[in-house]
Design an enzyme around this catalytic site. Sequence first.
Site, PDB file in Angstrom:
ATOM      1  CG  HIS A 123      -2.054   0.853   1.304  1.00  0.00           C
ATOM      2  ND1 HIS A 123      -2.448   1.659   0.274  1.00  0.00           N
ATOM      3  CD2 HIS A 123      -2.917   1.135   2.328  1.00  0.00           C
ATOM      4  CE1 HIS A 123      -3.495   2.391   0.652  1.00  0.00           C
ATOM      5  NE2 HIS A 123      -3.795   2.101   1.909  1.00  0.00           N
ATOM      6  CG  HIS A 141      -4.047   0.591  -8.339  1.00  0.00           C
ATOM      7  ND1 HIS A 141      -5.399   0.500  -8.140  1.00  0.00           N
ATOM      8  CD2 HIS A 141      -3.580   1.470  -7.421  1.00  0.00           C
ATOM      9  CE1 HIS A 141      -5.737   1.314  -7.153  1.00  0.00           C
ATOM     10  NE2 HIS A 141      -4.650   1.909  -6.697  1.00  0.00           N
ATOM     11  CG  ASP A 153       2.696   4.636  -3.797  1.00  0.00           C
ATOM     12  OD1 ASP A 153       2.552   5.702  -3.174  1.00  0.00           O
ATOM     13  OD2 ASP A 153       1.903   3.681  -3.712  1.00  0.00           O
TER      14      ASP A 153
END
Length: 392
Positions: free
Chosen positions: A230, A277, A335
Amino acid sequence: MAESATISKGLEGIIAGETGICAVDQTSLIYRGYEIADLAAHATFEQVAYLLLVGQKPSEAELRAFSAELIANRPVPAQVVDYLRAAGPMLKAGTAVPMDVLRTCVSILGNLDADSQDNSPAANLRKAKRLTAKIPTIIGHMQRIIDGKDLVNPATGGDPALGHAANLLFLMSGEKPRPDYAKVLDVSLILYAEHDFNASTFTSRVIAGTLSDLHGAVTGGIAALKGPLHGGANEMAMEMLKEIMRDVGEKGIGTAAVDDWMQRAFDTKRKLMGFGHRVYKNGDHRAPILHALGRKLALTDTRNPGGHSAGKWFDLGEQVQKIMLEKKNIHPNVDFPCGLTYFTMGIAVPQYTPIFVASRVTGWSAHVMEQHANNRLIRPIAQYVGPALRHW
Ligand SMILES: CC(C)(COP(=O)(O)OP(=O)(O)OC[C@H]1O[C@@H](n2cnc3c(N)ncnc32)[C@H](O)[C@@H]1OP(=O)(O)O)[C@@H](O)C(=O)NCCC(=O)NCCS
Protein backbone atom coordinates in the site's frame (compact mmCIF):
# COMPACT_ATOMS: atom_id res chain seq x y z
CA MET A 1 -21.03 -19.77 5.69
CA ALA A 2 -24.40 -19.10 4.07
CA GLU A 3 -24.86 -21.31 1.01
CA SER A 4 -25.46 -18.39 -1.38
CA ALA A 5 -22.28 -16.53 -0.28
CA THR A 6 -19.14 -16.62 -2.45
CA ILE A 7 -15.51 -16.03 -1.51
CA SER A 8 -13.51 -13.13 -2.91
CA LYS A 9 -9.92 -13.28 -1.75
CA GLY A 10 -8.77 -9.79 -0.82
CA LEU A 11 -12.43 -8.68 -1.21
CA GLU A 12 -11.58 -8.08 -4.88
CA GLY A 13 -14.57 -6.76 -6.82
CA ILE A 14 -16.79 -6.62 -3.72
CA ILE A 15 -18.87 -3.47 -3.21
CA ALA A 16 -18.58 -3.16 0.57
CA GLY A 17 -20.60 0.02 1.02
CA GLU A 18 -21.54 3.39 -0.42
CA THR A 19 -19.55 6.62 -0.31
CA GLY A 20 -20.16 10.16 -1.46
CA ILE A 21 -16.53 11.14 -0.97
CA CYS A 22 -14.65 9.62 -3.88
CA ALA A 23 -15.13 7.60 -7.07
CA VAL A 24 -12.27 5.43 -8.33
CA ASP A 25 -12.55 3.67 -11.67
CA GLN A 26 -10.57 2.84 -14.79
CA THR A 27 -11.26 6.14 -16.47
CA SER A 28 -11.34 8.68 -13.65
CA LEU A 29 -10.64 9.61 -10.04
CA ILE A 30 -13.15 12.02 -8.54
CA TYR A 31 -13.25 13.74 -5.13
CA ARG A 32 -16.79 14.86 -4.30
CA GLY A 33 -17.55 15.51 -7.97
CA TYR A 34 -14.23 17.10 -8.96
CA GLU A 35 -11.83 15.27 -11.27
CA ILE A 36 -8.29 14.75 -9.93
CA ALA A 37 -6.47 16.50 -12.83
CA ASP A 38 -8.74 19.55 -12.32
CA LEU A 39 -7.91 19.62 -8.60
CA ALA A 40 -4.18 19.07 -9.19
CA ALA A 41 -4.07 21.94 -11.69
CA HIS A 42 -6.31 24.46 -9.94
CA ALA A 43 -6.67 23.73 -6.21
CA THR A 44 -4.41 23.82 -3.18
CA PHE A 45 -4.11 21.06 -0.60
CA GLU A 46 -5.91 23.23 1.97
CA GLN A 47 -8.86 23.64 -0.43
CA VAL A 48 -8.97 19.90 -1.14
CA ALA A 49 -8.75 19.10 2.59
CA TYR A 50 -11.76 21.38 3.17
CA LEU A 51 -13.61 19.78 0.26
CA LEU A 52 -13.07 16.32 1.69
CA LEU A 53 -13.74 17.14 5.33
CA VAL A 54 -16.62 19.59 4.98
CA GLY A 55 -18.09 18.29 1.72
CA GLN A 56 -17.93 21.30 -0.56
CA LYS A 57 -15.50 23.73 -2.18
CA PRO A 58 -14.69 26.51 0.33
CA SER A 59 -15.53 30.15 -0.32
CA GLU A 60 -12.62 32.56 0.07
CA ALA A 61 -13.73 33.44 3.61
CA GLU A 62 -14.19 29.76 4.53
CA LEU A 63 -10.73 28.95 3.18
CA ARG A 64 -9.16 31.81 5.13
CA ALA A 65 -10.79 30.62 8.36
CA PHE A 66 -9.88 26.97 7.68
CA SER A 67 -6.23 27.79 6.86
CA ALA A 68 -5.98 29.98 9.98
CA GLU A 69 -7.35 27.10 12.06
CA LEU A 70 -4.78 24.70 10.60
CA ILE A 71 -1.95 27.17 11.29
CA ALA A 72 -3.13 27.77 14.87
CA ASN A 73 -3.19 24.02 15.51
CA ARG A 74 0.30 23.25 14.15
CA PRO A 75 2.23 23.08 17.45
CA VAL A 76 2.26 19.65 19.11
CA PRO A 77 1.95 19.06 22.86
CA ALA A 78 5.06 18.59 25.02
CA GLN A 79 4.14 14.93 25.59
CA VAL A 80 4.47 14.29 21.84
CA VAL A 81 7.82 16.09 21.67
CA ASP A 82 9.04 14.08 24.69
CA TYR A 83 8.01 10.86 23.01
CA LEU A 84 9.67 11.91 19.73
CA ARG A 85 12.91 12.48 21.61
CA ALA A 86 12.56 9.09 23.33
CA ALA A 87 11.92 7.47 19.94
CA GLY A 88 15.20 8.82 18.53
CA PRO A 89 17.24 5.81 19.74
CA MET A 90 14.49 3.39 18.58
CA LEU A 91 14.69 4.89 15.09
CA LYS A 92 18.46 4.65 15.21
CA ALA A 93 18.31 1.02 16.36
CA GLY A 94 15.82 0.22 13.61
CA THR A 95 13.26 -1.29 15.99
CA ALA A 96 10.99 1.54 14.87
CA VAL A 97 10.61 3.31 11.55
CA PRO A 98 9.04 6.78 11.10
CA MET A 99 5.61 5.33 10.26
CA ASP A 100 5.59 3.47 13.61
CA VAL A 101 6.61 6.61 15.48
CA LEU A 102 3.98 8.70 13.70
CA ARG A 103 1.35 6.06 14.56
CA THR A 104 2.22 6.32 18.25
CA CYS A 105 2.19 10.13 18.13
CA VAL A 106 -1.35 10.11 16.70
CA SER A 107 -2.36 7.73 19.46
CA ILE A 108 -0.88 10.05 22.11
CA LEU A 109 -2.67 13.04 20.53
CA GLY A 110 -5.91 11.08 21.02
CA ASN A 111 -5.09 10.57 24.70
CA LEU A 112 -4.66 14.32 25.08
CA ASP A 113 -7.65 15.49 23.01
CA ALA A 114 -10.60 16.90 24.96
CA ASP A 115 -12.93 15.56 22.21
CA SER A 116 -11.34 12.12 22.08
CA GLN A 117 -14.44 10.15 23.14
CA ASP A 118 -16.94 12.33 21.28
CA ASN A 119 -18.04 10.87 17.92
CA SER A 120 -20.40 13.72 17.02
CA PRO A 121 -19.88 15.25 13.53
CA ALA A 122 -18.71 18.56 15.05
CA ALA A 123 -16.17 16.86 17.35
CA ASN A 124 -14.92 14.60 14.56
CA LEU A 125 -14.39 17.63 12.30
CA ARG A 126 -12.50 19.47 15.05
CA LYS A 127 -10.28 16.42 15.66
CA ALA A 128 -9.69 15.92 11.93
CA LYS A 129 -8.52 19.52 11.54
CA ARG A 130 -6.21 19.23 14.54
CA LEU A 131 -4.66 16.03 13.19
CA THR A 132 -4.26 17.51 9.69
CA ALA A 133 -2.49 20.50 11.25
CA LYS A 134 -0.21 18.55 13.61
CA ILE A 135 0.96 15.58 11.50
CA PRO A 136 3.40 17.68 9.40
CA THR A 137 4.84 19.10 12.63
CA ILE A 138 5.38 15.58 13.97
CA ILE A 139 7.11 14.56 10.72
CA GLY A 140 9.29 17.68 10.74
CA HIS A 141 10.29 17.36 14.39
CA MET A 142 11.00 13.65 13.96
CA GLN A 143 13.31 14.31 11.01
CA ARG A 144 15.17 17.01 12.95
CA ILE A 145 15.70 14.56 15.83
CA ILE A 146 16.95 11.91 13.38
CA ASP A 147 19.34 14.50 11.90
CA GLY A 148 20.52 15.58 15.39
CA LYS A 149 19.33 19.15 14.82
CA ASP A 150 17.18 21.59 16.80
CA LEU A 151 13.43 21.46 16.24
CA VAL A 152 12.18 24.17 13.89
CA ASN A 153 10.01 26.72 15.70
CA PRO A 154 8.19 24.24 17.98
CA ALA A 155 6.14 27.05 19.59
CA THR A 156 4.43 27.85 16.28
CA GLY A 157 4.92 24.55 14.43
CA GLY A 158 6.96 26.17 11.66
CA ASP A 159 6.27 29.48 9.96
CA PRO A 160 2.68 30.81 10.04
CA ALA A 161 3.38 32.68 6.79
CA LEU A 162 3.92 29.38 4.92
CA GLY A 163 1.19 27.20 3.45
CA HIS A 164 0.72 23.59 4.51
CA ALA A 165 3.13 21.95 2.02
CA ALA A 166 5.82 24.64 2.22
CA ASN A 167 5.70 24.54 6.01
CA LEU A 168 6.18 20.76 6.01
CA LEU A 169 9.39 21.16 3.98
CA PHE A 170 10.50 24.00 6.27
CA LEU A 171 9.87 21.91 9.42
CA MET A 172 12.01 19.09 8.04
CA SER A 173 14.92 21.09 6.63
CA GLY A 174 14.90 24.36 8.60
CA GLU A 175 15.20 26.20 5.28
CA LYS A 176 12.51 28.11 3.44
CA PRO A 177 11.72 25.81 0.49
CA ARG A 178 11.99 26.64 -3.17
CA PRO A 179 8.49 27.70 -4.34
CA ASP A 180 8.50 25.03 -7.06
CA TYR A 181 9.30 22.31 -4.48
CA ALA A 182 6.47 23.54 -2.24
CA LYS A 183 4.08 23.60 -5.21
CA VAL A 184 4.92 20.05 -6.33
CA LEU A 185 4.68 18.73 -2.76
CA ASP A 186 1.29 20.44 -2.50
CA VAL A 187 0.11 18.68 -5.68
CA SER A 188 1.37 15.34 -4.37
CA LEU A 189 -0.68 15.90 -1.20
CA ILE A 190 -3.77 16.57 -3.36
CA LEU A 191 -3.16 13.35 -5.32
CA TYR A 192 -2.70 11.30 -2.14
CA ALA A 193 -5.63 12.72 -0.16
CA GLU A 194 -8.36 10.20 -0.96
CA HIS A 195 -8.98 6.93 -2.79
CA ASP A 196 -12.32 5.37 -1.70
CA PHE A 197 -12.13 1.91 -0.06
CA ASN A 198 -8.36 1.34 -0.29
CA ALA A 199 -6.87 -0.84 2.45
CA SER A 200 -6.08 1.89 4.99
CA THR A 201 -9.37 3.75 4.52
CA PHE A 202 -11.27 0.49 4.80
CA THR A 203 -9.33 -0.22 8.00
CA SER A 204 -10.35 3.18 9.36
CA ARG A 205 -13.97 2.52 8.44
CA VAL A 206 -13.93 -0.90 10.09
CA ILE A 207 -12.65 0.72 13.28
CA ALA A 208 -15.17 3.58 13.05
CA GLY A 209 -17.89 1.01 12.36
CA THR A 210 -17.56 -0.36 15.89
CA LEU A 211 -18.28 3.23 17.04
CA SER A 212 -14.66 3.59 18.09
CA ASP A 213 -13.07 7.03 17.90
CA LEU A 214 -11.39 9.06 15.13
CA HIS A 215 -7.86 8.96 16.57
CA GLY A 216 -8.13 5.17 16.87
CA ALA A 217 -9.35 4.91 13.26
CA VAL A 218 -6.48 7.11 12.00
CA THR A 219 -3.95 5.15 14.07
CA GLY A 220 -5.22 1.95 12.43
CA GLY A 221 -5.13 3.63 9.03
CA ILE A 222 -1.46 4.50 9.52
CA ALA A 223 -0.63 0.88 10.39
CA ALA A 224 -2.36 -0.31 7.22
CA LEU A 225 -0.80 2.35 5.01
CA LYS A 226 2.71 1.44 6.16
CA GLY A 227 2.77 -1.87 4.28
CA PRO A 228 4.77 -2.02 1.03
CA LEU A 229 1.73 -3.28 -0.90
CA HIS A 230 0.00 0.00 0.00
CA GLY A 231 1.51 3.40 0.93
CA GLY A 232 4.89 1.95 1.88
CA ALA A 233 5.45 1.42 -1.84
CA ASN A 234 6.63 5.03 -2.34
CA GLU A 235 9.65 4.34 -0.13
CA MET A 236 10.19 0.85 -1.55
CA ALA A 237 10.02 2.13 -5.15
CA MET A 238 12.92 4.49 -4.44
CA GLU A 239 14.85 1.78 -2.59
CA MET A 240 14.39 -0.47 -5.62
CA LEU A 241 15.70 2.21 -7.98
CA LYS A 242 18.71 2.71 -5.70
CA GLU A 243 19.33 -1.04 -5.83
CA ILE A 244 19.18 -1.03 -9.65
CA MET A 245 21.49 2.02 -9.75
CA ARG A 246 23.95 0.25 -7.42
CA ASP A 247 23.86 -2.90 -9.55
CA VAL A 248 24.09 -1.37 -13.03
CA GLY A 249 25.96 1.86 -12.24
CA GLU A 250 25.21 5.25 -13.75
CA LYS A 251 26.72 4.12 -17.06
CA GLY A 252 24.25 1.23 -17.19
CA ILE A 253 21.23 3.54 -17.50
CA GLY A 254 19.75 3.29 -20.97
CA THR A 255 21.59 0.04 -21.70
CA ALA A 256 20.68 -3.64 -21.66
CA ALA A 257 22.05 -3.89 -18.11
CA VAL A 258 18.72 -2.56 -16.83
CA ASP A 259 16.79 -5.06 -19.00
CA ASP A 260 18.93 -7.85 -17.53
CA TRP A 261 18.22 -6.63 -13.98
CA MET A 262 14.51 -6.58 -14.72
CA GLN A 263 14.60 -10.02 -16.32
CA ARG A 264 16.23 -11.43 -13.18
CA ALA A 265 13.43 -9.80 -11.13
CA PHE A 266 10.79 -11.37 -13.40
CA ASP A 267 12.52 -14.78 -13.25
CA THR A 268 12.43 -14.72 -9.45
CA LYS A 269 8.80 -13.47 -9.49
CA ARG A 270 9.82 -10.39 -7.57
CA LYS A 271 7.09 -7.77 -7.08
CA LEU A 272 8.38 -4.45 -8.39
CA MET A 273 7.38 -1.66 -6.05
CA GLY A 274 5.40 1.26 -7.40
CA PHE A 275 3.81 -0.87 -10.13
CA GLY A 276 0.37 -2.42 -10.46
CA HIS A 277 -2.91 -1.61 -8.82
CA ARG A 278 -5.97 -3.52 -7.63
CA VAL A 279 -8.39 -1.21 -9.46
CA TYR A 280 -6.43 0.58 -12.20
CA LYS A 281 -5.35 -1.98 -14.77
CA ASN A 282 -4.71 0.58 -17.55
CA GLY A 283 -2.71 3.06 -15.48
CA ASP A 284 -3.12 5.19 -12.36
CA HIS A 285 -4.51 8.66 -13.23
CA ARG A 286 -2.32 10.27 -10.59
CA ALA A 287 1.01 8.85 -11.83
CA PRO A 288 1.49 10.91 -15.05
CA ILE A 289 0.52 14.12 -13.25
CA LEU A 290 3.19 13.67 -10.59
CA HIS A 291 5.73 12.22 -13.02
CA ALA A 292 5.59 15.32 -15.24
CA LEU A 293 5.99 17.68 -12.29
CA GLY A 294 8.80 15.64 -10.72
CA ARG A 295 10.59 15.35 -14.06
CA LYS A 296 10.46 19.15 -14.41
CA LEU A 297 11.97 19.60 -10.94
CA ALA A 298 14.70 17.09 -11.78
CA LEU A 299 15.68 19.18 -14.80
CA THR A 300 16.39 22.11 -12.46
CA ASP A 301 18.18 19.96 -9.87
CA THR A 302 21.05 21.84 -8.33
CA ARG A 303 21.93 19.26 -5.71
CA ASN A 304 23.59 15.98 -6.39
CA PRO A 305 21.65 13.29 -4.50
CA GLY A 306 23.46 10.00 -4.18
CA GLY A 307 26.23 11.15 -6.51
CA HIS A 308 23.87 11.31 -9.49
CA SER A 309 21.79 14.21 -10.78
CA ALA A 310 18.06 13.80 -10.17
CA GLY A 311 17.55 13.69 -13.94
CA LYS A 312 19.49 10.41 -14.08
CA TRP A 313 17.06 8.86 -11.61
CA PHE A 314 14.14 9.85 -13.82
CA ASP A 315 15.99 8.40 -16.84
CA LEU A 316 16.37 5.14 -14.95
CA GLY A 317 12.75 5.23 -13.70
CA GLU A 318 11.45 5.80 -17.23
CA GLN A 319 13.48 2.89 -18.56
CA VAL A 320 12.13 0.62 -15.81
CA GLN A 321 8.57 1.78 -16.58
CA LYS A 322 9.05 1.05 -20.29
CA ILE A 323 10.35 -2.46 -19.66
CA MET A 324 7.54 -3.18 -17.18
CA LEU A 325 4.93 -2.09 -19.71
CA GLU A 326 6.49 -3.96 -22.64
CA LYS A 327 7.22 -7.21 -20.79
CA LYS A 328 4.39 -7.33 -18.24
CA ASN A 329 1.83 -4.78 -19.40
CA ILE A 330 1.87 -3.33 -15.86
CA HIS A 331 1.71 0.45 -15.35
CA PRO A 332 3.32 2.49 -12.57
CA ASN A 333 1.07 3.64 -9.75
CA VAL A 334 1.37 7.07 -8.07
CA ASP A 335 3.99 5.77 -5.62
CA PHE A 336 6.56 5.33 -8.38
CA PRO A 337 6.79 9.00 -9.49
CA CYS A 338 6.28 10.01 -5.86
CA GLY A 339 9.47 8.22 -4.81
CA LEU A 340 11.41 9.89 -7.63
CA THR A 341 9.90 13.31 -6.94
CA TYR A 342 10.46 13.32 -3.17
CA PHE A 343 14.02 12.06 -3.79
CA THR A 344 14.59 14.97 -6.17
CA MET A 345 13.50 17.34 -3.39
CA GLY A 346 16.04 15.79 -1.03
CA ILE A 347 13.43 14.37 1.39
CA ALA A 348 14.68 11.44 3.50
CA VAL A 349 13.21 8.23 2.06
CA PRO A 350 11.71 6.93 5.38
CA GLN A 351 9.52 10.06 5.53
CA TYR A 352 7.81 9.40 2.16
CA THR A 353 5.01 7.30 3.65
CA PRO A 354 4.56 9.60 6.68
CA ILE A 355 4.06 12.44 4.16
CA PHE A 356 1.41 10.27 2.50
CA VAL A 357 -0.26 10.16 5.96
CA ALA A 358 -0.09 13.97 6.19
CA SER A 359 -2.39 13.98 3.17
CA ARG A 360 -4.54 10.85 3.55
CA VAL A 361 -5.55 11.80 7.10
CA THR A 362 -8.13 14.04 5.42
CA GLY A 363 -9.60 11.16 3.40
CA TRP A 364 -9.61 8.80 6.41
CA SER A 365 -11.31 11.42 8.58
CA ALA A 366 -13.97 12.10 5.93
CA HIS A 367 -14.68 8.36 5.81
CA VAL A 368 -14.84 8.06 9.60
CA MET A 369 -17.43 10.85 9.63
CA GLU A 370 -19.37 9.23 6.79
CA GLN A 371 -19.30 5.87 8.57
CA HIS A 372 -20.44 7.35 11.89
CA ALA A 373 -23.24 9.26 10.14
CA ASN A 374 -24.82 6.09 8.72
CA ASN A 375 -23.27 3.26 10.65
CA ARG A 376 -23.56 -0.47 10.35
CA LEU A 377 -20.97 -2.73 11.99
CA ILE A 378 -18.61 -4.07 9.28
CA ARG A 379 -18.39 -7.80 9.84
CA PRO A 380 -17.93 -10.17 6.89
CA ILE A 381 -17.92 -13.94 7.24
CA ALA A 382 -15.21 -16.55 6.59
CA GLN A 383 -15.20 -20.00 5.03
CA TYR A 384 -13.93 -22.46 7.67
CA VAL A 385 -11.17 -24.73 6.29
CA GLY A 386 -9.76 -26.00 9.62
CA PRO A 387 -9.89 -29.51 11.10
CA ALA A 388 -13.17 -31.46 11.17
CA LEU A 389 -14.98 -31.66 14.51
CA ARG A 390 -12.95 -33.65 17.09
CA HIS A 391 -12.98 -34.34 20.87
CA TRP A 392 -10.69 -32.55 23.32
C1 LIG B 1 -0.87 -3.21 -5.78
C2 LIG B 1 -0.91 -4.73 -5.85
C3 LIG B 1 -0.88 -5.30 -4.44
C4 LIG B 1 -2.21 -5.10 -6.54
O1 LIG B 1 -2.27 -6.45 -6.46
P1 LIG B 1 -3.44 -7.34 -7.06
O2 LIG B 1 -4.64 -6.58 -7.42
O3 LIG B 1 -3.64 -8.43 -6.09
O4 LIG B 1 -2.78 -7.76 -8.42
P2 LIG B 1 -2.39 -9.21 -8.80
O5 LIG B 1 -1.45 -9.75 -7.78
O6 LIG B 1 -3.67 -9.97 -9.02
O7 LIG B 1 -1.60 -8.98 -10.14
C5 LIG B 1 -1.88 -9.61 -11.36
C6 LIG B 1 -0.59 -10.13 -11.95
O8 LIG B 1 0.32 -9.05 -12.11
C7 LIG B 1 1.51 -9.31 -11.37
N1 LIG B 1 1.92 -8.07 -10.71
C8 LIG B 1 1.11 -7.14 -10.16
N2 LIG B 1 1.83 -6.16 -9.65
C9 LIG B 1 3.12 -6.47 -9.87
C10 LIG B 1 4.32 -5.84 -9.56
N3 LIG B 1 4.33 -4.68 -8.91
N4 LIG B 1 5.48 -6.43 -9.93
C11 LIG B 1 5.49 -7.59 -10.59
N5 LIG B 1 4.35 -8.25 -10.91
C12 LIG B 1 3.19 -7.68 -10.56
C13 LIG B 1 1.12 -10.33 -10.33
O9 LIG B 1 2.22 -11.08 -9.90
C14 LIG B 1 0.13 -11.14 -11.07
O10 LIG B 1 0.81 -12.03 -11.92
P3 LIG B 1 0.35 -13.55 -12.11
O11 LIG B 1 -1.02 -13.45 -12.70
O12 LIG B 1 1.38 -14.10 -13.03
O13 LIG B 1 0.34 -14.14 -10.75
C15 LIG B 1 0.27 -5.27 -6.67
O14 LIG B 1 0.23 -4.72 -7.97
C16 LIG B 1 1.61 -5.00 -6.02
O15 LIG B 1 2.02 -5.75 -5.14
N6 LIG B 1 2.29 -3.89 -6.43
C17 LIG B 1 3.56 -3.50 -5.81
C18 LIG B 1 3.31 -2.68 -4.56
C19 LIG B 1 2.76 -1.32 -4.85
O16 LIG B 1 3.26 -0.61 -5.70
N7 LIG B 1 1.72 -0.96 -4.11
C20 LIG B 1 1.10 0.36 -4.21
C21 LIG B 1 -0.27 0.25 -4.78
S1 LIG B 1 -0.96 1.86 -5.08
